[in-house]
Design a protein around this motif. Structure first.
Motif, PDB file in Angstrom:
ATOM      1  N   SER A  31       5.075  -1.902  -2.891  1.00  0.00           N
ATOM      2  CA  SER A  31       5.674  -2.927  -3.735  1.00  0.00           C
ATOM      3  C   SER A  31       5.383  -4.276  -3.095  1.00  0.00           C
ATOM      4  CB  SER A  31       7.178  -2.688  -3.839  1.00  0.00           C
ATOM      5  OG  SER A  31       7.800  -3.711  -4.576  1.00  0.00           O
ATOM      6  N   LYS A  32       4.487  -5.018  -3.713  1.00  0.00           N
ATOM      7  CA  LYS A  32       4.049  -6.304  -3.161  1.00  0.00           C
ATOM      8  C   LYS A  32       3.507  -6.125  -1.742  1.00  0.00           C
ATOM      9  CE  LYS A  32       7.244  -8.839  -6.031  1.00  0.00           C
ATOM     10  NZ  LYS A  32       8.403  -9.705  -6.107  1.00  0.00           N
ATOM     11  N   GLY A  33       2.796  -5.000  -1.538  1.00  0.00           N
ATOM     12  CA  GLY A  33       2.160  -4.732  -0.254  1.00  0.00           C
ATOM     13  C   GLY A  33       3.067  -4.129   0.803  1.00  0.00           C
ATOM     14  N   LYS A  34       4.315  -3.841   0.454  1.00  0.00           N
ATOM     15  CA  LYS A  34       5.246  -3.235   1.411  1.00  0.00           C
ATOM     16  C   LYS A  34       5.705  -1.887   0.875  1.00  0.00           C
ATOM     17  CE  LYS A  34       6.895  -7.552   3.289  1.00  0.00           C
ATOM     18  NZ  LYS A  34       8.044  -8.366   3.641  1.00  0.00           N
ATOM     19  N   PHE A  35       5.984  -0.966   1.802  1.00  0.00           N
ATOM     20  CA  PHE A  35       6.465   0.353   1.430  1.00  0.00           C
ATOM     21  C   PHE A  35       7.923   0.489   1.810  1.00  0.00           C
ATOM     22  CE2 PHE A  35       1.941   0.925   1.601  1.00  0.00           C
ATOM     23  CZ  PHE A  35       1.701   1.769   0.525  1.00  0.00           C
ATOM     24  N   TYR A  36       8.682   1.101   0.923  1.00  0.00           N
ATOM     25  CA  TYR A  36      10.101   1.334   1.145  1.00  0.00           C
ATOM     26  C   TYR A  36      10.379   2.821   0.912  1.00  0.00           C
ATOM     27  CZ  TYR A  36      10.218  -3.719   0.683  1.00  0.00           C
ATOM     28  OH  TYR A  36       9.989  -5.062   0.839  1.00  0.00           O
ATOM     29  N   PRO A  37      10.088   3.668   1.905  1.00  0.00           N
ATOM     30  CA  PRO A  37      10.198   5.107   1.694  1.00  0.00           C
ATOM     31  C   PRO A  37      11.611   5.600   1.414  1.00  0.00           C
ATOM     32  CG  PRO A  37       9.750   4.626   4.003  1.00  0.00           C
ATOM     33  CD  PRO A  37       9.647   3.333   3.253  1.00  0.00           C
ATOM     34  N   SER A  38      12.619   4.828   1.744  1.00  0.00           N
ATOM     35  CA  SER A  38      14.000   5.251   1.493  1.00  0.00           C
ATOM     36  C   SER A  38      14.457   4.925   0.076  1.00  0.00           C
ATOM     37  CB  SER A  38      14.951   4.588   2.493  1.00  0.00           C
ATOM     38  OG  SER A  38      14.625   4.981   3.801  1.00  0.00           O
ATOM     39  N   ASN A  39      13.734   4.055  -0.609  1.00  0.00           N
ATOM     40  CA  ASN A  39      14.107   3.676  -1.971  1.00  0.00           C
ATOM     41  C   ASN A  39      13.610   4.713  -2.974  1.00  0.00           C
ATOM     42  OD1 ASN A  39      15.054   1.385  -0.766  1.00  0.00           O
ATOM     43  ND2 ASN A  39      13.668  -0.026  -1.789  1.00  0.00           N
ATOM     44  N   THR A  41      11.836   6.228  -6.298  1.00  0.00           N
ATOM     45  CA  THR A  41      10.605   5.883  -7.011  1.00  0.00           C
ATOM     46  C   THR A  41      10.886   5.856  -8.508  1.00  0.00           C
ATOM     47  OG1 THR A  41       9.280   6.932  -5.310  1.00  0.00           O
ATOM     48  CG2 THR A  41       8.217   6.604  -7.418  1.00  0.00           C
ATOM     49  N   SER A  42      10.427   4.805  -9.185  1.00  0.00           N
ATOM     50  CA  SER A  42      10.627   4.721 -10.633  1.00  0.00           C
ATOM     51  C   SER A  42       9.637   5.642 -11.344  1.00  0.00           C
ATOM     52  CB  SER A  42      10.426   3.286 -11.111  1.00  0.00           C
ATOM     53  OG  SER A  42       9.066   2.908 -10.978  1.00  0.00           O
ATOM     54  N   ARG A  43       9.909   5.931 -12.588  1.00  0.00           N
ATOM     55  CA  ARG A  43       8.981   6.746 -13.384  1.00  0.00           C
ATOM     56  C   ARG A  43       7.619   6.071 -13.497  1.00  0.00           C
ATOM     57  NH1 ARG A  43      12.856   8.415 -18.416  1.00  0.00           N
ATOM     58  NH2 ARG A  43      14.253   9.749 -17.210  1.00  0.00           N
ATOM     59  N   ALA A  44       7.640   4.765 -13.683  1.00  0.00           N
ATOM     60  CA  ALA A  44       6.384   4.022 -13.824  1.00  0.00           C
ATOM     61  C   ALA A  44       5.553   4.117 -12.552  1.00  0.00           C
ATOM     62  CB  ALA A  44       6.666   2.568 -14.168  1.00  0.00           C
ATOM     63  N   ARG A  45       6.198   3.962 -11.411  1.00  0.00           N
ATOM     64  CA  ARG A  45       5.474   4.034 -10.131  1.00  0.00           C
ATOM     65  C   ARG A  45       4.946   5.449  -9.891  1.00  0.00           C
ATOM     66  NH1 ARG A  45       6.102   0.104  -5.733  1.00  0.00           N
ATOM     67  NH2 ARG A  45       7.045  -0.800  -7.529  1.00  0.00           N
ATOM     68  N   ALA A  46       5.765   6.459 -10.204  1.00  0.00           N
ATOM     69  CA  ALA A  46       5.338   7.849 -10.044  1.00  0.00           C
ATOM     70  C   ALA A  46       4.143   8.145 -10.953  1.00  0.00           C
ATOM     71  CB  ALA A  46       6.486   8.799 -10.348  1.00  0.00           C
ATOM     72  N   ALA A  47       4.183   7.618 -12.181  1.00  0.00           N
ATOM     73  CA  ALA A  47       3.062   7.814 -13.111  1.00  0.00           C
ATOM     74  C   ALA A  47       1.798   7.141 -12.578  1.00  0.00           C
ATOM     75  CB  ALA A  47       3.419   7.258 -14.482  1.00  0.00           C
ATOM     76  N   LYS A  48       1.942   5.951 -12.019  1.00  0.00           N
ATOM     77  CA  LYS A  48       0.781   5.243 -11.464  1.00  0.00           C
ATOM     78  C   LYS A  48       0.184   6.016 -10.291  1.00  0.00           C
ATOM     79  CE  LYS A  48      -0.752   0.876  -9.540  1.00  0.00           C
ATOM     80  NZ  LYS A  48      -0.422  -0.460  -9.114  1.00  0.00           N
ATOM     81  N   ILE A  49       1.032   6.552  -9.423  1.00  0.00           N
ATOM     82  CA  ILE A  49       0.554   7.340  -8.288  1.00  0.00           C
ATOM     83  C   ILE A  49      -0.177   8.586  -8.791  1.00  0.00           C
ATOM     84  CG2 ILE A  49       1.319   8.782  -6.350  1.00  0.00           C
ATOM     85  CD1 ILE A  49       3.516   6.654  -5.871  1.00  0.00           C
ATOM     86  N   LEU A  50       0.376   9.246  -9.807  1.00  0.00           N
ATOM     87  CA  LEU A  50      -0.258  10.443 -10.367  1.00  0.00           C
ATOM     88  C   LEU A  50      -1.617  10.112 -10.972  1.00  0.00           C
ATOM     89  CD1 LEU A  50      -0.076  13.433 -11.060  1.00  0.00           C
ATOM     90  CD2 LEU A  50       1.088  12.786 -13.166  1.00  0.00           C
ATOM     91  N   VAL A  51      -1.691   9.054 -11.765  1.00  0.00           N
ATOM     92  CA  VAL A  51      -2.965   8.653 -12.383  1.00  0.00           C
ATOM     93  C   VAL A  51      -3.984   8.277 -11.314  1.00  0.00           C
ATOM     94  CG1 VAL A  51      -4.062   6.857 -13.797  1.00  0.00           C
ATOM     95  CG2 VAL A  51      -1.968   7.950 -14.592  1.00  0.00           C
ATOM     96  N   ASN A  52      -3.560   7.509 -10.313  1.00  0.00           N
ATOM     97  CA  ASN A  52      -4.491   7.128  -9.245  1.00  0.00           C
ATOM     98  C   ASN A  52      -4.970   8.349  -8.465  1.00  0.00           C
ATOM     99  OD1 ASN A  52      -4.213   4.464  -9.967  1.00  0.00           O
ATOM    100  ND2 ASN A  52      -2.854   3.938  -8.304  1.00  0.00           N
ATOM    101  N   SER A  53      -4.080   9.324  -8.273  1.00  0.00           N
ATOM    102  CA  SER A  53      -4.470  10.553  -7.578  1.00  0.00           C
ATOM    103  C   SER A  53      -5.505  11.328  -8.375  1.00  0.00           C
ATOM    104  CB  SER A  53      -3.251  11.454  -7.345  1.00  0.00           C
ATOM    105  OG  SER A  53      -2.314  10.814  -6.532  1.00  0.00           O
ATOM    106  N   LEU A  54      -5.267  11.438  -9.680  1.00  0.00           N
ATOM    107  CA  LEU A  54      -6.206  12.168 -10.540  1.00  0.00           C
ATOM    108  C   LEU A  54      -7.542  11.446 -10.646  1.00  0.00           C
ATOM    109  CD1 LEU A  54      -3.762  13.346 -13.326  1.00  0.00           C
ATOM    110  CD2 LEU A  54      -4.740  14.713 -11.478  1.00  0.00           C
TER     111      LEU A  54
END
Length: 58
Positions: A31-39, A41-54
């Motif tokens: 998120s803006k170049g920073k990772f927040y592993p304790s926060n 994940t939104s559906r939109a972010r999860a979808a983006k990660i899935l699409v980028n992975s595929l």
């Protein structure tokens, strides 16, 4: 060091390695170049990660 502290450090190391891998492969840039592993994940972010992975499988 106690077992609990060793376990926590091991878990942090695994998290850092996973985040580094996702960033290096261009799957996630945080998120803006920073990772927040304790926060959560939104559906939109999860979808983006899935699409980028595929996309990386092509």
């Amino acid at each position: 060091m106690t077992f609990i502290i060793k376990l926590l450090l091991s878990s942090e190391r695994k998290t850092i390695n996973a985040i580094s891998m996702l960033h290096g492969l261009g799957i996630s840039n945080g998120s803006k170049g920073k990772f927040y592993p304790s926060n959560p994940t939104s559906r939109a972010r999860a979808a983006k990660i899935l699409v980028n992975s595929l996309d990386g499988l092509k």
